[in-house]
Design an enzyme around this catalytic site. Structure first.
Site, mmCIF file in Angstrom:
data_model
loop_
_atom_site.group_PDB
_atom_site.id
_atom_site.type_symbol
_atom_site.label_atom_id
_atom_site.label_comp_id
_atom_site.label_asym_id
_atom_site.label_seq_id
_atom_site.Cartn_x
_atom_site.Cartn_y
_atom_site.Cartn_z
ATOM 1 N N GLY A 526 0.650 -1.073 -0.032
ATOM 2 C CA GLY A 526 0.102 -0.038 -0.088
ATOM 3 C C GLY A 526 0.693 1.462 -0.156
ATOM 4 N N LEU A 644 8.876 6.170 6.496
ATOM 5 C CA LEU A 644 7.942 7.434 6.379
ATOM 6 C C LEU A 644 7.504 8.047 7.513
ATOM 7 C CD1 LEU A 644 5.672 6.029 3.425
ATOM 8 C CD2 LEU A 644 7.695 7.890 3.152
ATOM 9 N N GLY A 718 3.715 -3.812 6.774
ATOM 10 C CA GLY A 718 2.646 -4.286 7.327
ATOM 11 C C GLY A 718 2.774 -5.722 7.753
ATOM 12 N N GLU A 719 3.583 -6.520 7.056
ATOM 13 C CA GLU A 719 3.371 -7.846 7.411
ATOM 14 C C GLU A 719 4.755 -8.282 7.700
ATOM 15 O OE1 GLU A 719 1.824 -8.462 3.510
ATOM 16 O OE2 GLU A 719 0.457 -9.648 4.241
HETATM 17 MO MO1 MOS Z 1 -2.774 -9.237 3.231
HETATM 18 S S1 MOS Z 1 -2.928 -10.844 4.397
HETATM 19 O O1 MOS Z 1 -2.192 -9.561 1.693
HETATM 20 O O2 MOS Z 1 -3.971 -8.110 3.537
#
Ligand code: MOS
Length: 760
Positions: A526, A644, A718-719
Site C-alpha cells: 500500500g 515514512l 505491514g506484514e
Molecule cells: Mo494481506 S494478508 O495481503 O491483507
C-alpha cells in the site's frame, strides 16, 4: 491487463530524499485520529448518508457441505418489521460461483463471482443459507432465529493430515527444484530432518465485515468494509452481472483487514440484491461468529524441512516441503515454503507448496500469507541446525547469506538481514545466552532465541489526484483505503513534503472507487504503491504551478526557470524569489489547479529481488511446574528501506510481533468433524495475547534506502513484524528448557508432555 513498463522511476524520489520540510520519517500523529476518537469518522455500518437503511441479518449453515432438505421461512416472514426473507436458492439470479468475465490483474479467486443464496447446497459450515431484512436490526435478528432449515450432510474431507494423498501443487506455484537435493542430503556432514505443523489461525478485525447498499436506477453505491476497492468492485460486478462502471464502492474507514477483507462476502452481495429488491438502502454486518466461520482463515500447514550442511555450517541442501489446505470451492495456496526462496543460499534446493481441498470455511490470506507460517518452520530448523553444529544461530545465518537471490539469481533491491541480526544481538545482550536449561529464575527456566524476518516487497500500478484549492489548501483524492495502518497520515506527509505545506493543510479523501485507482491495502504494497502515486501527482502539481507562474507576466516569477522551483515553508521559491502558496494560487490559478499522477513499476523494478528484512529476539521464561511460557523481553530490528513515519511504522511491526506471540503460544483453531465448524468461534474460544501477555517489547528500524523498489526507497512493513516473530519465541523456549516442540502453538500441555521440564 498489465500496462507496459515505464523506463525508470520518476524523479519525485529526490524530493523525498532531500526532505526539505522535514516531514518524511517524522512520527506525525494520525491525521484521522481526532475524527476517530470523537466518533466523526463513520465506519460502514454507521454511515447515514444514503438515507435510512433497512437492516439485514444473515443466517449461517450449521453443517457443511450439505444438501438442504427442508426450508420453512413462514414464521420469519410474519415476524414484526420483516420486509424480506430469502432462503437457499431464493436470491435473484447471479453469476455462477467463480465466474470471471472481465480482465484479471489480480488472482481470479479475489475478483471472480461469489454468489450467495444461489443453490440448495451449503458449500461449508457457516455458508449463508438465508437473509432476513427488517426495519430494525433487532427485528431482523429476532426473525432470523425463526428460519428453519434442515440439512443432509454430504461426505467431507476435513483434515490436511487425513488427505495427504490428495495433495497437489496449484498451477500458479510449481515445485522449485535446483540441483540434486537428495544426493546432497545423502552426503551432507550434518542433516536436520524435522516436520513442523501450524494450526488454522483466524483474523478477527475489530470492525466486522459490513456493507450498506443503495441503488439509484442502475447505479449501485455500496459502502463496505474492504481493503481493496478495485477488486471488490470487480467481484461485485461479476457476481451481480452489471458493468463495473455502474458500481461505486466506498470504504472511508476500515477497522482492520489482515487479508480478510479483500473480496466481497455475503453481506455485500445480499445487501446489494436486497436493496434492489426493496428499493431502499439495506445494510448487513457479520456477527463475530460469522467473521470466524464465514470469512477466511489461515490454512493449517505441515512443513517438512531438511537441511544438509558441512561441518562449518554451509548449507549444501535445503528442502522445504509443505502441505496446506484450500477450501474446495475457493483456490488458495498459503505457500509457506516460498519464504525459503530468497532466505538462504544452498546449491541444492527443493521448495514444494502443495495443497489439499478440504470442505471447510474459506482459507485465505491472513497477514503475511506464506511468511507467517513458513518462518515458524524454517527459522526453527535453522536453530536446530545451529545446535547440531554447536554454532551460534546468528553465525549460521551469516554463513548462508546469499549475494544474489538464490532462486531467481537477481540482485536484491537491498538486503539488511545481517545488519539487523548484528544490531539486535548487541541491543539484546545476545552473548549472555547460555546452553538450554542453564538459566533459572525462581520457578522459571529462562532462555533466549532469535529468528530472521523476511517479507516480499511489492510495487503495483497506482494513481492519485491532487487539487490545489483557491485558498492554497491541498486536497488529495485516491481510491486507496486506510485499514488502520496510517495510510491517511503517510500519504498526507508525502503530499505535504513535496508541496512544502503543513500536513494539516492537506485534506485526504480516500476510500472511494470513483477516485483514481490503486491496488488498495494488502500484501504490504500500500505505502509504496499509493504513496508513489501521490508523490507523482504532487510533482506534476509543482510543475504545473511553476510553469503557470513563470509564464504569467503579473507574477514576480515571470521569466524564471520553472525547473528550479522548490517548495518549502508554505512557499514556492525560485532563486531569490518566493511567494506564499495561497497568494500564488490566487494570482496564477484562481480556480485552483488539479492534476493526476501515476506510478508504473519500471523495467528495472523487475530486474531485482524485493524483500524487507529483520531479526527477532525473544527472552522467555518457562514455568517448570505448569509449563506456562511468558515472553519477558522481545526486540525486533528491521531494515525496511526509508521509514515514512516513525510512529505508524512502529505500530505496524509491534502489532505483527504481538501476533507472532499469539502464533507461537496461543492461537489455534481445530475442525469439528461432526459439522465442519472451526473451534475458534470468537475471542473467548480463540486465544490471542492481551496486554498482560506482553512484557518489554521494542522495535527498531535501521537506516536503509532501497534504490530499486519504488521512487521513495521505502519498503512495505505491514506484514514484516509477524514474519519470524513466533519462531524466535519457539527457539527461546528450546534455549530455556531444552524442549523442541514442532507443533504450534507451544501451549503448556505440550511443554509438560515433552518431558523436558524438571520436576518443580
Ligand atoms: Mo494481506 S494478508 O495481503 O491483507
Amino acid at each position: 491487463m498489465t500496462p507496459p513498463d515505464a523506463p525508470a522511476f520518476p524523479s519525485g524520489g529526490d524530493v523525498i530524499e532531500e526532505n526539505r520540510n522535514g516531514l518524511i520519517g517524522r512520527g506525525v500523529v494520525r491525521v484521522d485520529g481526532p475524527d476517530k476518537v470523537t466518533g466523526r469518522a463513520l465506519y460502514t455500518y454507521d454511515t447515514r448518508e444514503l438515507g435510512k437503511a433497512a437492516c439485514g441479518v444473515l443466517v449461517s449453515a450449521t453443517v457443511g457441505p450439505a444438501r438442504v432438505t427442508a426450508i420453512d421461512l413462514a414464521e420469519a416472514r410474519e415476524a414484526p418489521g420483516v420486509r424480506l426473507v430469502w432462503g437457499p436458492a431464493d436470491a435473484p439470479p447471479q453469476a455462477e460461483h467463480g465466474a470471471l468475465v472481465g480482465a484479471a490483474d489480480v488472482p481470479a479467486r479475489v475478483i471472480s463471482a461469489k454468489p450467495a443464496l444461489d443453490q440448495r447446497l451449503t458449500r461449508h459450515f457457516g455458508d449463508t443459507v438465508a437473509v432476513v431484512v427488517a426495519d430494525t436490526f433487532e427485528n431482523a435478528r429476532s426473525a432470523a432465529g425463526l428460519v428453519r432449515i434442515a440439512y443432509e450432510a454430504l461426505p467431507a474431507a476435513r483434515l490436511v493430515a487425513d488427505n495427504l494423498g490428495a495433495a497437489s501443487s496449484t498451477p500458479g506455484d510449481p515445485p522449485l527444484e535446483q540441483g540434486d537435493v537428495e544426493a546432497a542430503l545423502a552426503t551432507a556432514e550434518v542433516v536436520i530432518d524435522a516436520t513442523y505443523t501450524t494450526p488454522i489461525q483466524h483474523h478477527a478485525a475489530i470492525e466486522p465485515h459490513a456493507s450498506l447498499a443503495a441503488w439509484d436506477g442502475d447505479r449501485l453505491t455500496i459502502f463496505t468494509a474492504t481493503q481493496l476497492l478495485k477488486s471488490t468492485r470487480q467481484s461485485l460486478a461479476e457476481t451481480l452481472q452489471v458493468p463495473q462502471a455502474s458500481i461505486r464502492v466506498v470504504s472511508r474507514y476500515v477497522g482492520g483487514g489482515f487479508g480478510g477483507k479483500i473480496f466481497p462476502l455475503a453481506d455485500a452481495v445480499l445487501a446489494s440484491l436486497a436493496a434492489r429488491a426493496l428499493g431502499c438502502p439495506v445494510k448487513i454486518a457479520l456477527s463475530r461468529h460469522q467473521v470466524f466461520q464465514g470469512s477466511t482463515h489461515r490454512s493449517a500447514t505441515i512443513q517438512r524441512i531438511r537441511l544438509g550442511s558441512d561441518r562449518d555450517g554451509r548449507l549444501t541442501a535445503l528442502a522445504h516441503e509443505c502441505v496446506s489446505h484450500q477450501s474446495r470451492f475457493l483456490e488458495f495456496n498459503e505457500h509457506p515454503g516460498s519464504v525459503s526462496k530468497s532466505l538462504y543460499a544452498a546449491p541444492n534446493r527443493r521448495i514444494v507448496n502443495a495443497v489439499v481441498d478440504l470442505d471447510l470455511p474459506m482459507a485465505g490470506a491472513v497477514r503475511a500469507p506464506g511468511e507467517a507460517s513458513g518462518m515458524l518452520a524454517i527459522e526453527c530448523a535453522m536453530d536446530e541446525l545451529a545446535e547440531a553444529l554447536g554454532l551460534d544461530p546468528i553465525e549460521l545465518r551469516v554463513r548462508n547469506e546469499p549475494t544474489l537471490d538464490p532462486t531467481s539469481g537477481k540482485p536484491f533491491g537491498s538486503r539488511g538481514l545481517v545488519a539487523c541480526m548484528r544490531e539486535g544481538a548487541s541491543r539484546f545482550s545476545w552473548t549472555s545466552r547460555r546452553a538450554p536449561g542453564q538459566v533459572r529464575d525462581g520457578r522459571w527456566l529462562v532462555g533466549l532465541g532469535m529468528a530472521a524476518a523476511i517479507r516480499g516487497n511489492h510495487l503495483i500500478r497506482a494513481e492519485a489526484q491532487i487539487r490545489l484549492e483557491p485558498d492554497g489548501g491541498v486536497t488529495v483524492r485516491q481510491g486507496m483505503t486506510d485499514i488502520g495502518t496510517g495510510a491517511y497520515t503517510i500519504l498526507a506527509q508525502i503530499a505535504a513534503e513535496a508541496l512544502g505545506v503543513p500536513t494539516d493543510q492537506v485534506s485526504m479523501e480516500l476510500g472511494d472507487s470513483d477516485f483514481p485507482p490503486t491496488p488498495g491495502s494488502g500484501g504490504s504494497f500500500g505505502a509504496a504503491s499509493a504513496g508513489s502515486a501521490v508523490l507523482e501527482a504532487a510533482m506534476n502539481l509543482r510543475r504545473a504551478l511553476a510553469e503557470r507562474a513563470v509564464a504569467d507576466p503579473a507574477s514576480h516569477f515571470h521569466g524564471a526557470q520553472p525547473e528550479a522551483a522548490v517548495f518549502e515553508d508554505g512557499r514556492m521559491v525560485i532563486g531569490n524569489r518566493a511567494q506564499a502558496m495561497g497568494d500564488l494560487v490566487r494570482l496564477v490559478a484562481p480556480e485552483g489547479l488539479e492534476v493526476r499522477g501515476a506510478i508504473i513499476p519500471p523495467a528495472s523494478y523487475h530486474d531485482h529481488s524485493h524483500q524487507a528484512h529483520g531479526a527477532h529476539f525473544a527472552e522467555v521464561g518457562v514455568d517448570v511446574v505448569t509449563g506456562e511460557v511468558r515472553v519477558r523481553r522481545m526486540l525486533g530490528v528491521f531494515a525496511a528501506g526509508r521509514i515514512l513515519n516513525a510512529q505508524t511504522a512502529r505500530s505496524q511491526v509491534v502489532g505483527g510481533m504481538i501476533w507472532g506471540v499469539g502464533a507461537a503460544l496461543m492461537e489455534e483453531s481445530h475442525v469439528d468433524a461432526r459439522d465442519g465448524s472451526l473451534t475458534g468461534w470468537d475471542l473467548s474460544a480463540y486465544h490471542v495475547p492481551t496486554h498482560a501477555d506482553i512484557g518489554d517489547l521494542d522495535a527498531v528500524f535501521l537506516d536503509e534506502r532501497d534504490d530499486h523498489g519504488n521512487p521513495m526507497k521505502i519498503k512495505g512493513i505491514g506484514e514484516l513484524g509477524i514474519s519470524g516473530a513466533g519462531a524466535a519465541i519457539a527457539n527461546a523456549i528450546y534455549n530455556a528448557c531444552g524442549a523442541r516442540l514442532r507443533d504450534y502453538p507451544m501451549s503448556l500441555d505440550k511443554l509438560l508432555a515433552s518431558g523436558a521440564l524438571p520436576a518443580g
